[in-house]
Design a protein around this motif. Structure first.
Motif, mmCIF file in Angstrom:
data_model
loop_
_atom_site.group_PDB
_atom_site.id
_atom_site.type_symbol
_atom_site.label_atom_id
_atom_site.label_comp_id
_atom_site.label_asym_id
_atom_site.label_seq_id
_atom_site.Cartn_x
_atom_site.Cartn_y
_atom_site.Cartn_z
ATOM 1 N N UNK A 655 0.838 -1.210 0.000
ATOM 2 C CA UNK A 655 0.000 0.000 0.000
ATOM 3 C C UNK A 655 0.869 1.254 0.000
ATOM 4 N N UNK A 659 1.151 4.075 -2.856
ATOM 5 C CA UNK A 659 0.816 5.445 -2.495
ATOM 6 C C UNK A 659 1.960 6.408 -2.778
ATOM 7 N N UNK A 662 2.739 6.885 -6.425
ATOM 8 C CA UNK A 662 1.845 7.833 -7.086
ATOM 9 C C UNK A 662 2.181 9.273 -6.726
ATOM 10 N N UNK B 85 -2.693 7.731 7.239
ATOM 11 C CA UNK B 85 -2.180 8.661 6.233
ATOM 12 C C UNK B 85 -3.080 8.698 5.005
ATOM 13 N N UNK B 86 -3.700 7.582 4.720
ATOM 14 C CA UNK B 86 -4.606 7.556 3.566
ATOM 15 C C UNK B 86 -5.898 8.311 3.856
ATOM 16 N N UNK B 134 -7.324 -0.937 -1.091
ATOM 17 C CA UNK B 134 -6.265 -1.161 -2.067
ATOM 18 C C UNK B 134 -6.748 -1.997 -3.246
ATOM 19 N N UNK B 141 -7.413 1.189 -11.188
ATOM 20 C CA UNK B 141 -6.214 1.550 -11.968
ATOM 21 C C UNK B 141 -5.849 0.475 -12.982
ATOM 22 N N UNK B 209 -6.703 11.461 0.613
ATOM 23 C CA UNK B 209 -5.453 12.138 0.375
ATOM 24 C C UNK B 209 -4.565 11.405 -0.622
ATOM 25 N N UNK B 210 -4.968 10.166 -0.940
ATOM 26 C CA UNK B 210 -4.166 9.471 -1.938
ATOM 27 C C UNK B 210 -4.433 10.090 -3.299
ATOM 28 N N UNK B 211 -3.505 9.972 -4.162
ATOM 29 C CA UNK B 211 -3.695 10.537 -5.487
ATOM 30 C C UNK B 211 -4.950 9.976 -6.138
#
Lengths: 664, 213
Positions: A655, A659, A662, B85-86, B134, B141, B209-211
């Protein structure tokens, strides 16, 4: 073990005395053809003290004879398991008569002689594992008669949970007697039971299933008082009292000694609570459920079905099961072993839920069928659920012993209800290296099964052997203990010559490796706090003699002589000794010593001292602990294991890479 | 996606909550002065039923032994940091929901358990949360290899949980302190985490916050 009880039955009529065995029932019993009114139970009071590793139970009942004539009465109650009936007193008007234990035949002869002369007299006899029977003569017309008796039982704790049973529910195992007597189980006025728990170890909680009105007072972390008080209660439901010790207590050795005279040997009860990390068994196993569906199981089948269904639903992948029932004959319901999966377990549960009872009890055929077609490559356990009253086919305990010794299979016995045949079950289980447990309809069935299951699915100690050196001990029984299961305590009784430092060693094999646990502690020169230990020691010896006799390892005549000798010396009622109740003059006339009066006086003095004391911690291995791990408990922990940890790390790394990849 | 201010970003670039919780858990276990507090925090059936409801959440913070602490806390810090963080709000939601779910599952479905300690139920929730997020991302993606790797990892984890629940015991024992592993707690936690991951965006997240995918 635990079990006690009482069932009261005051039975009328002199002609009834001709019968040697009475129906066990919670209430007064009246012959069906009797023209007399039934004896009434005015009140029923029970006082229980659980302290220092044993239970003292005192029962008082007041009966009322509503008939216009004096009667001889017979009062019967089920024999509590491993109980030493030690005191009986009858209060009739101004007259108080007390008991002394003498040989059975002598007691009956004297009682009948006194009765025929019109003197006040009483007799308490034991009918094997089934009942105690009191004969009382005369019971005055239109008067109250109060009966008081006391018995002691050793306590043991399984996986931190102590259990005490005061049985009231009729076991229903004596069909002939049940057909003869009418039971009157109603208490007209007051019923009460007071339980005082004095534990030296902190108690997490106490519980009395089915008695939501129980008043529970916590006096200290190990000191509880519980009271149930009712009006006009029916004596048809066992009282089961649980107490759960706080978790995380150490593995330990406790010693309760009694030695009053430096010139004579002392007596001790040693309780070993292993603190050993017994791991879960990884591979699947075979379980054969051998289920009693005979007529005496009526009223217990629901409990049986609930317990077996719960066990089936908790089977692990890789396990197999087989269902066998028996009454007049044995039947294999599943036609061999069935792999445990959702569909087969569901089918098994349906099978046990539709069982019905009837016919005789051929336990031997059920076990023999279970021993057919075993798979030598898989560990097999037999779960035998019965009231144990074998009455069809081979009923000799020695035959069961011989059968079990031929196979490498463990039998785990669950005895349902009161008046169950404990001696037979003990022979079967001990011969196979298994264990047995009693189950009441009032029990927390699921809780009992959880404890039993934890034994079946964890490693156990093999070839366990306990030795005591440095102090001369004797009569401790077989030092080879065999298997020790998870959560089990070892309770050892014995005698010791004199005080001194003892080295105690427990040797066993665990997963093929030798293990040794060792400690050193002192046996005291003098300790007079618990004189009751002497009676419990004698009872333990008697039970061991009975097991050997039942297994065909001891001549009946020798066993009888040994049991009678112990019964008289330690003043406990056995199959070969009875308690004779006479006035002081009566004992004098027959030249009988007042051994029990002296013993009771010593016990009461000690009890009055203990009543004022806080619970005493009897641990003796503090300075040199025998075990370095805590005793098994019911505590749960969320624990990430290495596989989960690695998977979590892998997921986190992937993960993070995605992350940060990216982001950059 | 909304963008963050530079001030916000400096705070959000650190898994503050995970670190603070981890620090507290370690102190609770290691500092003798807090030993009494650990007892007050542990999940205890009788205490919970008699009204000490805080134990439903605080029980996860106390531990039984050094191995138990190291495995649970290590896993929490690794998974917690990434999850936080994500998406901090979803991380907090998963942690709280798992805390409740595990405690009530033990209360209702593990009647033999009188005391419960450990972060592992919450660890399982974070695993479930991160896994679903994920996998969803890999699918969006169009990264089949990544999706396969994630699914294999998740399958192994959930399969182990299912086996343990069915078997009624843990596959591996890492604790010799007298405590019995409670597999049900892990399953309840994992389900809570998966549920939070599937919650609609507006219900669970302040912002991703992830792209963007």
């Amino acid at each position: 073990m635990k079990r006690m009880h009482l069932l009261g039955g005051l039975v009328l009529a002199s002609h009834a005395l001709l019968l040697s065995s009475l129906a066990p029932a919670a209430g007064t019993l009246t012959a069906r053809d009797s023209s007399h009114q039934p004896i009434r139970i005015r009140n029923h009071h029970v006082d229980v003290v659980l302290n220092n590793g044993f239970a003292r139970t005192e029962v008082q009942q007041t009966f009322f004879n509503p008939n216009p004539v004096d009667l001889e009465a017979i009062y019967s109650f089920p024999a509590p398991k491993s109980a030493s009936l030690s005191e009986v007193t009858i209060y009739s008007g101004e007259q108080v008569i007390e008991g002394e234990v003498v040989r059975r035949e002598e007691a009956r002869t004297i009682y009948e002689s006194e009765r025929d002369q019109g003197n006040d007299a009483g007799l308490a006899e034991k009918d094997e594992y089934r009942t105690y029977e009191f004969s009382i003569s005369p019971v005055r017309a239109g008067s109250d008669t109060r009966v008081r008796f006391v018995y002691y039982q050793p306590l043991s704790i399984d996986t931190g949970v102590g259990r005490y049973v005061y049985p009231l529910e009729d076991g229903g195992t004596d069909e002939a007697a049940l057909a003869f007597w009418t039971a009157h189980e109603q208490v007209d006025e007051e019923f009460s039971i007071d339980i005082e728990l004095k534990s030296a170890w902190p108690v997490e909680t106490v519980r009395m299933p089915g008695f939501n009105d129980a008043q529970i007072d916590r006096l200290d972390e190990g000191h509880y008082q519980v009271r149930v008080e009712r009006q006009a209660m029916s004596l048809n439901q066992d009282l089961v009292f649980y107490y759960a010790l706080k978790d995380g207590l150490p593995g330990r050795v406790e010693l309760i000694p009694y030695r009053a005279d430096p010139q004579r040997p002392g007596t001790f009860m040693m309780v070993v609570t292993p603190g050993i990390d017994l791991q879960p068994l990884a591979q699947g196993a075979d379980f054969t459920f051998v289920l009693d569906v005979s007529g005496s199981m009526a009223g217990k089948l629901e409990t049986l079905a609930l317990g077996v269904a719960k066990s089936l639903t908790e089977m692990r992948p890789g396990d197999r099961y087989r269902l066998i029932t028996f009454n007049d004959r044995a039947r294999d319901l599943t036609h061999g072993f069935v792999p445990a999966n959702e569909a087969t377990v569901e089918a098994g549960v349906r099978l046990v839920q539709t069982l019905s009872s009837g016919g005789g009890t051929d336990v031997y055929s059920g076990l023999a069928l279970a021993l057919d077609d075993l798979d030598d490559d898989r560990a097999t356990s037999i779960v035998l659920v019965t009231d144990g009253v074998a009455n069809v086919g081979n009923v000799e305990a020695s035959a069961f012993h011989e059968l079990m010794k031929r196979y490498d299979v463990r039998v785990f016995g669950f005895l349902l209800g009161n008046n169950a045949n404990w001696p037979l079950m003990r022979v079967i289980c001990e011969a196979s290296g298994g264990f047995s447990a009693g189950v009441s309809n009032t029990d927390d069935i699921v809780g009992q099964l959880v404890l039993a299951k934890s034994k079946l699915v964890h490693e156990c100690l093999h070839d366990a052997k306990l030795t005591i050196r440095g102090v001369r001990v004797k009569n401790t029984g077989d030092e080879l203990l065999g298997k020790v299961y998870r959560g089990q305590q070892l309770v050892i009784f014995g005698r010791y010559e004199q005080g001194g430092t003892a080295e105690v060693t427990l040797e066993a094999r665990l997963t093929g490796q030798d293990r040794t646990y060792h400690t050193t502690f002192d046996f005291p020169e003098i300790d007079t706090e618990n004189p009751e230990i002497e009676r419990l020691y004698a009872l333990d010896r008697i039970e061991r003699i009975q097991v050997r006799q039942d297994a065909g390892l001891e001549e009946p005549s020798e066993a009888r002589e040994a049991i009678a000798g112990l019964g008289v010396e330690y003043q406990i009622v056995t199959d070969h000794t009875s308690m004779l109740l006479l006035s002081d003059d009566g004992f004098e006339r027959h030249g009988l010593e007042r051994q029990n009066r002296e013993r009771v006086a010593i016990e009461r003095k000690a009890q009055s001292v203990r009543a004022k004391q806080a619970p005493v911690n009897r641990r003796v291995d503090q300075s040199q602990p025998m075990f370095h791990e805590p005793a098994p408990s019911r505590r749960g922990a969320g624990a990430i294991d290495p596989l989960s940890g690695v998977l979590a790390l892998l997921l986190a790394v992937v993960s993070a890479l995605v992350w940060f990849g990216k982001r950059s | 996606m909304t963008s963050s201010t530079s001030t916000d970003r400096s705070a959000r670039d650190w898994p503050v909550v995970s670190l603070l919780v981890g620090l507290f858990v370690a102190a609770l276990f290691a500092l003798p002065a807090l030993a009494g507090l650990a007892e007050t925090f542990e999940w205890r059936r009788t205490a919970v039923l008699s009204g000490e409801w805080w134990r439903v959440l605080t029980g996860h913070l106390s531990h039984t032994s050094v191995p138990n602490l190291l495995w649970n806390l290590g896993t929490f810090l690794v998974l917690g940091a990434v999850c936080e963080l994500q998406d901090r709000r979803r991380f907090l939601l998963a942690t709280l929901l798992a805390g409740l779910a595990v405690s009530f599952a033990v209360l209702l479905f593990a009647p033999e358990t009188t005391v419960y300690r450990g972060l592992s139920g919450i660890d399982s929730a974070l695993f479930g949360l991160l896994l679903v997020q994920m996998v969803r991302r890999a699918r969006n993606q169009r990264q089949p290899a990544l999706a396969a790797l994630l699914l294999a990892t998740g399958g192994l984890f959930l399969g182990k949980l299912a086996y343990e629940v069915l078997a009624g015991q843990a596959l591996f024992a890492v604790d010799a302190s007298g405590f019995v592993p409670v597999p049900l707690a892990h399953l309840a936690g994992a389900l809570a985490g998966i549920l939070v991951a599937w919650l609609p965006h507006h219900m669970a997240s302040a912002r991703m916050r992830m792209p963007a995918t």
